[in-house]
Enzyme design. Structure first.
Site, PDB file in Angstrom:
ATOM      1  N   GLU A  72      27.134  43.367  44.451  1.00 54.37           N
ATOM      2  CA  GLU A  72      28.409  43.400  45.294  1.00 54.37           C
ATOM      3  C   GLU A  72      28.436  44.940  45.854  1.00 54.37           C
ATOM      4  OE1 GLU A  72      32.140  42.667  43.742  1.00 54.37           O
ATOM      5  OE2 GLU A  72      33.018  42.658  45.724  1.00 54.37           O
ATOM      6  N   ASP A  92      27.920  40.269  40.432  1.00 56.76           N
ATOM      7  CA  ASP A  92      29.477  40.833  40.830  1.00 56.76           C
ATOM      8  C   ASP A  92      29.934  41.583  39.456  1.00 56.76           C
ATOM      9  OD1 ASP A  92      32.078  41.443  41.326  1.00 56.76           O
ATOM     10  OD2 ASP A  92      32.413  39.433  42.465  1.00 56.76           O
ATOM     11  N   ILE A  94      32.565  43.452  38.780  1.00 57.99           N
ATOM     12  CA  ILE A  94      33.968  43.184  38.168  1.00 57.99           C
ATOM     13  C   ILE A  94      34.460  41.802  39.194  1.00 57.99           C
ATOM     14  CG2 ILE A  94      36.121  43.629  37.757  1.00 57.99           C
ATOM     15  CD1 ILE A  94      35.145  46.385  36.961  1.00 57.99           C
ATOM     16  N   ASP A  95      34.649  40.677  38.873  1.00 59.31           N
ATOM     17  CA  ASP A  95      34.980  39.725  39.730  1.00 59.31           C
ATOM     18  C   ASP A  95      36.297  39.544  39.208  1.00 59.31           C
ATOM     19  OD1 ASP A  95      34.970  37.867  41.971  1.00 59.31           O
ATOM     20  OD2 ASP A  95      35.143  36.105  40.374  1.00 59.31           O
ATOM     21  N   THR A  97      38.710  42.240  40.865  1.00 61.20           N
ATOM     22  CA  THR A  97      38.795  43.432  40.571  1.00 61.20           C
ATOM     23  C   THR A  97      40.393  43.957  40.860  1.00 61.20           C
ATOM     24  OG1 THR A  97      36.882  44.022  41.754  1.00 61.20           O
ATOM     25  CG2 THR A  97      38.312  45.917  41.798  1.00 61.20           C
ATOM     26  N   ASP A 221      30.097  36.111  44.029  1.00 67.55           N
ATOM     27  CA  ASP A 221      31.146  35.438  43.525  1.00 67.55           C
ATOM     28  C   ASP A 221      30.906  34.098  42.972  1.00 67.55           C
ATOM     29  OD1 ASP A 221      33.260  37.569  44.465  1.00 67.55           O
ATOM     30  OD2 ASP A 221      33.039  36.547  46.581  1.00 67.55           O
TER      31      ASP A 221
HETATM   32  C1  IPD Z   1      37.229  38.628  44.878  1.00 71.85           C
HETATM   33  C2  IPD Z   1      37.654  37.456  43.712  1.00 71.85           C
HETATM   34  C3  IPD Z   1      38.912  36.476  44.541  1.00 71.85           C
HETATM   35  C4  IPD Z   1      38.401  35.873  45.651  1.00 71.85           C
HETATM   36  C5  IPD Z   1      37.763  36.709  46.681  1.00 71.85           C
HETATM   37  C6  IPD Z   1      36.628  37.553  46.000  1.00 71.85           C
HETATM   38  P1  IPD Z   1      36.252  40.615  43.975  1.00 71.85           P
HETATM   39  O1  IPD Z   1      35.991  39.054  44.332  1.00 71.85           O
HETATM   40  O2  IPD Z   1      36.898  36.509  43.132  1.00 71.85           O
HETATM   41  O3  IPD Z   1      39.347  35.712  43.466  1.00 71.85           O
HETATM   42  O4  IPD Z   1      39.484  35.122  46.344  1.00 71.85           O
HETATM   43  O5  IPD Z   1      37.159  35.871  47.540  1.00 71.85           O
HETATM   44  O6  IPD Z   1      36.084  38.421  47.047  1.00 71.85           O
HETATM   45  O7  IPD Z   1      36.374  41.006  45.341  1.00 71.85           O
HETATM   46  O8  IPD Z   1      37.341  40.665  42.755  1.00 71.85           O
HETATM   47  O9  IPD Z   1      34.821  40.827  43.229  1.00 71.85           O
END
Ligand code: IPD
Length: 276
Positions: A72, A92, A94-95, A97, A221
C-alpha cells in the site's frame, strides 16, 4: 510449479515477520503516533505504516529475492501496482489506519502471497486483540491455530453484514454508500463496521458475520481476506456477480453463494477509478 514445501517455507517466513511487525504496532498504539494524510483528509498514513511495510518487504526480499511486491505505502509513494503471474507479496502494513490512530482495537497487518495472480497464502493479524487468521491454499482457514468456517446463512433477512463508509469523500461514492445503507438495512438482520476491510473479511471467514462488500478497496485490503474466506468455505465475487476482478477495487464476500447472489440483485453499483 510451487511445491507444498515452498509454500510452507514462505508461510513460516512471513509469519515470523508479521509477529515482529505486530509487536511494533502494539508499542506504537501505546506511545501514540504522528498522522499524515494521502488522497483526502480521512485517508490517513503514519510512519508506522511505512515502517511495517519496509520491515515485511526487506525481510521477504532477503529470503526470496526473485519475488515481487505490491505494498500500500510503496504504491502511494509512486510505484506501479502490477499483478503478474510471478510470486507477488501483496501487503497492507496496517489495515484500519484510522483505528490505529485512535487506538480503536481493530487494526491489522494483512499480507498475501499471490502466485499466478491468485492468493495461495493469507495472513491477517490483529496484534491488539492477538487474533491471528491464517490460510494456505487447499489447507483450510484458521484463527489462532483453530480451524474456522463461514456461517450457513443463505438469506439476507438472517444476515449480519459488514459494510464500510470508506476513506474517500468523492461525492458519487458517498452517495452510493448512503443509497446502499437505505436499500440494505430494512432487508438485513443488521450491519456492523470494523474500519478494516481485512478484519471485516476475517469476521465472515469465522462465521461471526455473513457478508461484506465495498467499492473503493484496493488489492492489498482484500488479498489475504480472499483466501481466508474461500478456505473457510465462503465465496468472494464481484458485487455485480461473476468472478472477482482483483484489481477492480470492488468486492463482495458471503458465507454462501445464495446469499451472495441475493446481494448482487440489490446493491447499487459503483465502479471506482482508477483501477489498481
Ligand atoms: C481502509 C480500511 C477501511 C476501508 C477502506 C480501506 P487502510 O484501509 O480497510 O475499512 O473502508 O476502503 O482503504 O487505509 O486503513 O489501509
Amino acid at each position: 510449479m510451487t511445491s507444498a514445501e515452498n509454500i510452507d517455507a514462505y508461510f513460516d517466513c512471513v509469519l515470523g515477520l508479521t509477529k515482529i511487525a505486530g509487536e511494533l504496532i502494539r508499542e506504537k498504539v501505546k506511545a501514540g503516533v504522528k498522522v499524515n494524510t494521502k488522497d483526502c483528509d480521512i485517508d490517513l498514513v503514519t510512519e508506522t505504516d511505512q515502517e511495517v511495510e519496509k520491515l515485511l518487504i526487506n525481510g521477504l526480499k532477503t529470503n526470496f529475492p526473485s519475488h515481487k511486491f505490491i505494498g500500500e505505502e510503496t504504491v502511494a509513494s509512486g510505484q506501479k501496482c502490477e499483478l503478474s503471474n510471478s510470486p507477488t507479496w501483496v501487503i497492507d502494513p496496517i489495515d484500519g489506519t484510522m483505528n490505529f490512530v485512535h487506538a480503536f482495537p481493530h487494526c491489522c497487518i494483512s499480507v498475501a502471497l499471490f502466485i499466478d495472480a491468485a492468493p495461495v497464502i493469507g495472513i491477517i493479524y490483529n496484534p491488539t486483540l492477538e487474533q491471528l487468521f491464517t490460510a494456505k491454499k487447499g489447507q483450510g482457514a484458521y484463527l489462532n491455530g483453530e480451524k474456522i468456517h463461514v456461517s450457513k446463512v443463505a438469506t439476507m433477512n438472517k444476515a449480519l453484514l459488514m459494510m464500510e463508509n470508506g476513506t474517500s469523500r468523492e461525492p458519487e461514492r458517498v452517495k452510493t454508500v448512503f443509497a446502499n445503507h437505505q436499500i440494505l438495512i430494512p432487508k438485513l438482520h443488521g450491519t456492523r463496521t470494523l474500519g478494516s476491510a481485512a478484519l471485516n473479511m476475517a469476521m465472515v471467514a469465522m462465521g461471526a458475520a455473513d457478508a461484506y462488500f465495498e467499492f473503493g478497496i484496493h488489492i492489498w485490503d482484500i488479498g489475504a481476506g480472499e483466501i481466508l474466506i474461500t478456505e473457510a468455505g465462503g465465496v468472494v465475487i464481484d458485487p455485480v456477480g461473476g468472478p472477482l476482478d482483483r484489481c477492480s477495487r470492488r468486492v463482495l464476500c458471503a458465507s454462501t453463494n445464495d446469499l451472495a447472489v441475493e446481494f448482487t440483485k440489490c446493491l447499487q453499483q459503483y465502479y471506482p477509478m482508477p483501477r489498481d
